[in-house]
Design an enzyme around this catalytic site. Structure first.
Site, mmCIF file in Angstrom:
data_model
loop_
_atom_site.group_PDB
_atom_site.id
_atom_site.type_symbol
_atom_site.label_atom_id
_atom_site.label_comp_id
_atom_site.label_asym_id
_atom_site.label_seq_id
_atom_site.Cartn_x
_atom_site.Cartn_y
_atom_site.Cartn_z
ATOM 1 N N LYS A 119 -30.940 -24.465 14.588
ATOM 2 C CA LYS A 119 -29.523 -24.328 14.939
ATOM 3 C C LYS A 119 -29.058 -25.646 15.553
ATOM 4 O O LYS A 119 -29.836 -26.319 16.253
ATOM 5 C CB LYS A 119 -29.360 -23.169 15.934
ATOM 6 C CG LYS A 119 -27.927 -22.791 16.263
ATOM 7 C CD LYS A 119 -27.915 -21.550 17.154
ATOM 8 C CE LYS A 119 -26.509 -21.156 17.578
ATOM 9 N NZ LYS A 119 -26.494 -19.941 18.407
ATOM 10 N N SER A 158 -23.391 -16.233 16.793
ATOM 11 C CA SER A 158 -23.083 -17.624 16.523
ATOM 12 C C SER A 158 -24.129 -18.361 15.689
ATOM 13 O O SER A 158 -23.849 -19.423 15.163
ATOM 14 C CB SER A 158 -22.922 -18.365 17.851
ATOM 15 O OG SER A 158 -24.150 -18.384 18.568
ATOM 16 N N SER A 184 -26.478 -13.487 19.746
ATOM 17 C CA SER A 184 -26.151 -14.509 18.747
ATOM 18 C C SER A 184 -27.194 -14.741 17.664
ATOM 19 O O SER A 184 -26.920 -15.464 16.703
ATOM 20 C CB SER A 184 -25.868 -15.850 19.439
ATOM 21 O OG SER A 184 -24.587 -15.832 19.993
#
Lengths: 475, 103
Positions: free
Chosen positions: A69, A144, A168
């Site tokens: 990420k 996210s 997330s």
């Protein structure tokens, strides 16, 4: 024979000609990554794999591709956390989790796009890409860690690291049909994770197989002097489950019906029946912390985001300041231009919370209540079983100005973050071409137990091996 | 409490951000919803307090199942290049003082 990206790590490593398998895996993954550059991927690192000097030849993760990420810092490339504020930020050091994986022989294929500073549930707040579900065009991929989940679902890598502060990882994992692991707070070092809500920020992972998740967690779980919240006891011991899942008891909150769509409940109960056939028992429990947990999480995350994002002022971090009469005015202009609405909203709420200590105190009091309640429940059951999200993914346009829809996405997830306990989301079916997911939660350090149950479930189902086609994204 | 622009002005100065007029309307609505949910949470905590459900500090530390022993020295250390441990993390379950927990 399963496609190579749908096989377990052990199946790949122990294939009769594992060298050829690993080369095939490398080529397939990089080809898929290149197709998603600019959407799920912010950067693709497509050079040939070179092992770290420290990597062991016997490591189970040897030559296994993963993605990161974009809020996990790396010396290579840029780390932007989905924000133009960090559009040119180059980290001087690698995050611990990245170093550990490289030392274990795995290699990173690239950085995945995400909601800006992890604030979002649909991927829509990312400054660099329009993220969408690989299962249905223009549908939400969740957030996210949107790019992380998409990268696994589409066969770009075997696993992906993301961060889970209020759901997330598990929420996008649910919408992309992959396994999403939020480990115990303190299992994986956060050194090198761009901070958002430090009390709940947890590095976790998306992958397909529970067996692979166990290998990855074993590699990542270690004491790190640079993150003092990491555990001191060896992780392997703690990942052991029980000899047999027969007789394990999981509690199902008696209030989930009031929050969930009918199709979600139907898939959930089918999964429950499958686990019952495997010997797991379920009992209804009186447990409904969901809405208050979400509020408590909002309070913590607003206050901590306010503090953590204060450093983006053009002096310490962020784009350079422009010429201005007053320093404060220059900083305000920089932050207004480079933070999206969601980030500005969150830190403004944080200013409000920090100006009223009573609000923060109510959140911490609630967490204590929640701990006591869960402590009592965990004396009766081994863990909780509930849907990951109360509804199927919706078209991205449905979330615009619909705060209720966006808020319910993390409804069943935030309480595990407040407690620092593990929770694992896993795919349990498909409805209307979209993935369905359930989650198992347990007391601290019980990831091994949860993975054991999910391993048994995955032997009876094949939802986790389905690969999303890239055509939906490329339309 | 219902928010208006005057309530929000000082917050914007602290947060060092600005909003367009349309965004401000959205922000006011968010603040109102936030306040409403905070009120609900406070009420829940108050009711639980009245019921005696908030346990004492000592009994909190006895919750060993969900608690993790921590190095009290390291817990208080703030060395450069370490993940920052915020002051309010003292209230977090995982950052409670381990000496107290043992007792």
């Amino acid at each position: 024979l399963k496609p190579i990206v749908a096989r377990t790590i052990v199946e790949i490593q122990q294939a009769p000609s594992s060298k050829n398998s690993l080369e095939e895996l490398h080529e397939v993954c990089l080809e898929n990554c290149r197709k998603l550059l600019g959407s799920a991927f912010r950067e693709v690192w497509d050079d040939k794999f070179t092992p770290s000097e420290k990597s062991s030849k016997d490591s189970p993760l040897k030559e296994i591709p993963y993605s990161l990420k974009d809020n996990i810092v790396t010396q290579r490339g840029l780390t932007c956390a989905g924000s133009t504020m960090l559009a040119e930020y180059k980290s001087p050091f690698d995050a611990s989790c990245h170093s550990v994986l490289r030392d274990a022989g795995a290699y990173c294929v690239g950085k995945t796009n995400m909601d800006e500073f992890s604030m979002g549930t649909t991927g829509a707040t990312c400054a660099f890409a329009n993220l969408e579900s690989p299962w249905k065009a223009r549908y939400s991929p969740g957030g996210s860690s949107s790019g992380a989940a998409i990268s696994v679902a589409t066969g770009c890598c075997i696993f992906s690291l993301g961060s889970d502060s209020g759901g997330s990882i598990r929420q996008p994992a649910a919408h992309n049909g992959v396994l999403g692991v939020k480990p115990t707070y303190g299992r994986i070092s956060r050194y090198g994770l761009i901070a958002m809500c430090s009390s709940t920020d947890t590095i976790g992972l998306c992958t397909r197989h529970a067996k692979d998740a166990r290998l990855i967690l074993e590699a990542l779980g270690c004491r790190d002097q640079r993150d003092l919240s990491t555990e001191t006891v060896g992780p392997k011991k703690r990942l052991l489950g029980t000899p047999d899942i027969h007789g394990l008891v999981f509690g199902i909150p008696n209030t989930i019906d009031q929050y969930c769509e009918g199709e979600v409940l139907q898939s959930f109960h089918e999964a429950r029946k499958c686990l019952e056939r495997l010997g797991v028992r379920f009992q209804e429990i009186d447990f409904c912390p969901f809405e208050n947990s979400l509020t408590a999480y909002k309070i913590l995350s607003a206050a901590e985001s306010f503090s953590n994002l204060a450093r983006y002022d053009g002096v310490r971090f962020g784009q350079p300041l422009s010429q201005h009469e007053s320093f404060n005015e220059a900083v305000t202009q920089l932050r207004t231009e480079n933070f999206g609405y969601s980030v500005r909203e969150r830190i403004t709420l944080g200013a409000h919370v920090l100006a009223h200590p009573k609000i923060y105190a109510s959140a911490t009091s609630f967490i204590e209540l929640l701990r006591v309640e869960c402590e009592q429940l965990y004396a009766e059951v081994n863990g909780f079983f509930l849907p990951t999200v109360p509804a199927l993914a919706k078209p991205l346009t449905a979330y615009i100005d619909n705060h209720k829809l966006a808020a319910q996405e993390d409804l069943f997830l935030a309480f595990s973050n407040l407690l620092g306990t593990p929770s694992i989301a896993f795919p349990i079916g498909m409805s209307h071409g979209l993935p369905q997911s359930a989650q198992l939660c347990a007391p601290q350090w019980q990831e091994g137990l949860l993975l054991q149950v999910i391993e048994a479930f995955q032997q009876e189902s094949d939802f986790h091996t389905q690969i999303a086609t890239l055509e939906e994204i490329q339309q | 409490m219902s928010f208006d622009f005057e309530d929000i002005k000082p917050l914007l100065a602290l947060a060092r951000v600005r909003f367009s007029d349309r965004e401000l309307q959205r922000l006011v609505a968010t603040c109102d919803r936030f306040t409403e949910s905070v009120n609900g949470l406070e009420q829940h905590v108050k009711t639980s307090n009245d019921d005696g459900r908030i346990c004492s500090e000592e009994s909190n530390f006895a919750l060993t199942l969900m608690a993790t022993p921590r190095d009290p020295v390291a817990n208080g250390a703030a060395i450069e290049n370490q993940v920052p441990i915020l002051v309010h993390n003292q209230l977090h379950p995982l950052h409670s003082d381990s000496k107290k927990r043992k007792s």
